[in-house]
Design an enzyme around this catalytic site. Sequence first.
Site, PDB file in Angstrom:
ATOM      1  N   ASP A 145      -3.264   4.464   2.807  1.00 21.10           N
ATOM      2  CA  ASP A 145      -3.583   4.824   4.182  1.00 21.10           C
ATOM      3  C   ASP A 145      -3.198   6.273   4.427  1.00 21.10           C
ATOM      4  OD1 ASP A 145      -4.521   2.311   4.949  1.00 21.10           O
ATOM      5  OD2 ASP A 145      -2.562   1.629   5.666  1.00 21.10           O
ATOM      6  N   ASP A 170       1.401   4.841   2.300  1.00 16.57           N
ATOM      7  CA  ASP A 170       0.996   5.456   3.565  1.00 16.57           C
ATOM      8  C   ASP A 170       1.446   6.921   3.617  1.00 16.57           C
ATOM      9  OD1 ASP A 170       0.355   2.744   4.989  1.00 16.57           O
ATOM     10  OD2 ASP A 170       2.406   2.481   4.271  1.00 16.57           O
ATOM     11  N   ASP A 198       0.853  -1.187   0.000  1.00 15.20           N
ATOM     12  CA  ASP A 198       0.000   0.000   0.000  1.00 15.20           C
ATOM     13  C   ASP A 198       0.891   1.240   0.000  1.00 15.20           C
ATOM     14  OD1 ASP A 198       1.059   0.305   2.533  1.00 15.20           O
ATOM     15  OD2 ASP A 198      -0.862   0.285   3.584  1.00 15.20           O
TER      16      ASP A 198
HETATM   17  P1  GTP Z   1       4.159  -2.458   3.026  1.00 20.49           P
HETATM   18  O1  GTP Z   1       2.974  -1.568   3.015  1.00 20.49           O
HETATM   19  O2  GTP Z   1       3.785  -3.896   2.956  1.00 20.49           O
HETATM   20  O3  GTP Z   1       5.174  -2.092   2.029  1.00 20.49           O
HETATM   21  O4  GTP Z   1       4.899  -2.302   4.441  1.00 20.49           O
HETATM   22  P2  GTP Z   1       4.707  -1.158   5.505  1.00 20.49           P
HETATM   23  O5  GTP Z   1       5.877  -1.223   6.413  1.00 20.49           O
HETATM   24  O6  GTP Z   1       4.412   0.150   4.865  1.00 20.49           O
HETATM   25  O7  GTP Z   1       3.461  -1.689   6.333  1.00 20.49           O
HETATM   26  P3  GTP Z   1       2.050  -1.008   6.662  1.00 20.49           P
HETATM   27  O8  GTP Z   1       1.564  -0.146   5.576  1.00 20.49           O
HETATM   28  O9  GTP Z   1       1.156  -2.139   7.054  1.00 20.49           O
HETATM   29  O10 GTP Z   1       2.300  -0.184   7.975  1.00 20.49           O
HETATM   30  C1  GTP Z   1       3.160   0.929   8.014  1.00 20.49           C
HETATM   31  C2  GTP Z   1       3.447   1.285   9.423  1.00 20.49           C
HETATM   32  O11 GTP Z   1       2.277   1.744  10.083  1.00 20.49           O
HETATM   33  C3  GTP Z   1       3.965   0.108  10.256  1.00 20.49           C
HETATM   34  O12 GTP Z   1       5.049   0.538  11.010  1.00 20.49           O
HETATM   35  C4  GTP Z   1       2.853  -0.233  11.197  1.00 20.49           C
HETATM   36  O13 GTP Z   1       3.349  -0.644  12.447  1.00 20.49           O
HETATM   37  C5  GTP Z   1       2.108   1.074  11.305  1.00 20.49           C
HETATM   38  N1  GTP Z   1       0.680   0.818  11.518  1.00 20.49           N
HETATM   39  C6  GTP Z   1      -0.140   0.107  10.731  1.00 20.49           C
HETATM   40  N2  GTP Z   1      -1.386   0.074  11.262  1.00 20.49           N
HETATM   41  C7  GTP Z   1      -1.335   0.790  12.403  1.00 20.49           C
HETATM   42  C8  GTP Z   1      -2.304   1.148  13.405  1.00 20.49           C
HETATM   43  O14 GTP Z   1      -3.460   0.767  13.357  1.00 20.49           O
HETATM   44  N3  GTP Z   1      -1.880   1.947  14.427  1.00 20.49           N
HETATM   45  C9  GTP Z   1      -0.601   2.387  14.496  1.00 20.49           C
HETATM   46  N4  GTP Z   1      -0.248   3.171  15.512  1.00 20.49           N
HETATM   47  N5  GTP Z   1       0.333   2.061  13.587  1.00 20.49           N
HETATM   48  C10 GTP Z   1      -0.026   1.270  12.559  1.00 20.49           C
HETATM   49 MN    MN Z   2       2.652   0.424   3.784  1.00 22.63          MN
HETATM   50 MN    MN Z   3      -0.483   0.811   5.550  1.00 22.05          MN
END
Ligand code: GTP
Ligand code: MN
Ligand code: MN
Length: 378
Positions: A302, A206, A204
């Site tokens: 996100d 972020d 995704d």
């Molecule tokens: P990919 O998207 O798979 O490339 O990996 P990513 O590291 O970007 O993972 P992800 O998008 O799932 O999450 C990004 C960061 O947001 C991670 O460090 C998570 O711990 C954090 N995160 C995700 N969901 C939540 C949540 O509900 N609350 C909080 N506080 N942090 C979150």
């Molecule tokens: Mn991500």
């Molecule tokens: Mn995410």
Amino acid sequence: PTNEAEVEVFSVPSYACQRRTTLENRNTVLTDALSLLAENAELSAEEGRGVAFRRAAAVLKVLPEPVTDMTQLRGLPCLGEHSLRVIKDILENGASSEVESTKQSERFKALKVLTGIFGVGAKTADRWIREGIHDLQQLKDSRPTLNRAQRAGLEHYDDINQPVSKAEADAIGQVVEEAVAAVLPGAQVTLIGGFRRGKLSGHDVDFLITHPEEGREVGLMPKIVSWLESQGFLLYQKTTRNSYLESEDGPARPCSNMDRFERCFSVFKLSEDEKRRAGQTQSRHASAEDGGRKLWRAVRVDLVVSPISQFAFALLGWTGSKLFERELRRWAGHEKTMSLSSHALYDGTQRTYLRATSEEEIFAHLGLDYIPPSERNA
Ligand code: GTP
Ligand code: MN
Ligand code: MN
């Protein structure tokens, strides 16, 4: 350092937040195997086992050379009996029987396919499997009641399960910048998550959004979402108030401005137009060959809005990796009697919140060397 037998012996600190983990990994065969077992454990509601495998994989990720001999692992932290058995199997036989049988198992395959639907977690997938549903066709045939997220997830299944490139992330970033500039000039957009850590693809994209003047960010998320919706960029969105009271433990919650922290899970419609505008594809006109060809893709996005006073904590908390975040919180609690969240850092000894305006300050409060995002790929 080498021992008498001339075998390289590595020394690694035990918390992932004490280590520099780049994307360069000399042990992908081993870490992929352990990650698969971690994933299987997580999908089977065995969180403890999942974390143990993740920690073991993370230790191997920082080794400067490929592991060729079990003796090289002597003294390394986080390598439990189970992980060592898997590693030994791979070093001696070229593969781990447990990993191979997990990969082949109908249950694991079904859990992967079903949780690949956005909005479907391990619990729902498990229930469906017990009802005899193992793939998307069986799911569609059984006409289960799906919520809005799951309907969007099923509809855009292939797109959402296709990795997002950095170029696509940047194109979406431009759209988000445009939305934010239109509804609140001066507000700032920061790419977070895996792309901030330097990953070249992700599941995704972020973004963290704030405004330099405290309070100006209040009510911002619905405005951004409305703008994106009016321009046709959103295939799905769900905005939630900060879920931090329910989801995070410990006293790391400054009670003011709590409800200012909002997040939005969305499915974005990214068309060739946006990619072109971002300067990534050759300028071209629609032609007859485009007939029937889809000129857009769905991407999971996100969005998080934070007040500037919590920005450093939100930035640190949302940059990841997930294991790095977990280890930071474990370090804070176990080694420092502190409680860290993506909103604040509470010092249990001084009984006070520690302020920070940068990630560097938070690492300093925690007594850790600063680790930049590109080295948080634990
Ligand atoms: P990919 O998207 O798979 O490339 O990996 P990513 O590291 O970007 O993972 P992800 O998008 O799932 O999450 C990004 C960061 O947001 C991670 O460090 C998570 O711990 C954090 N995160 C995700 N969901 C939540 C949540 O509900 N609350 C909080 N506080 N942090 C979150
Ligand atoms: Mn991500
Ligand atoms: Mn995410």
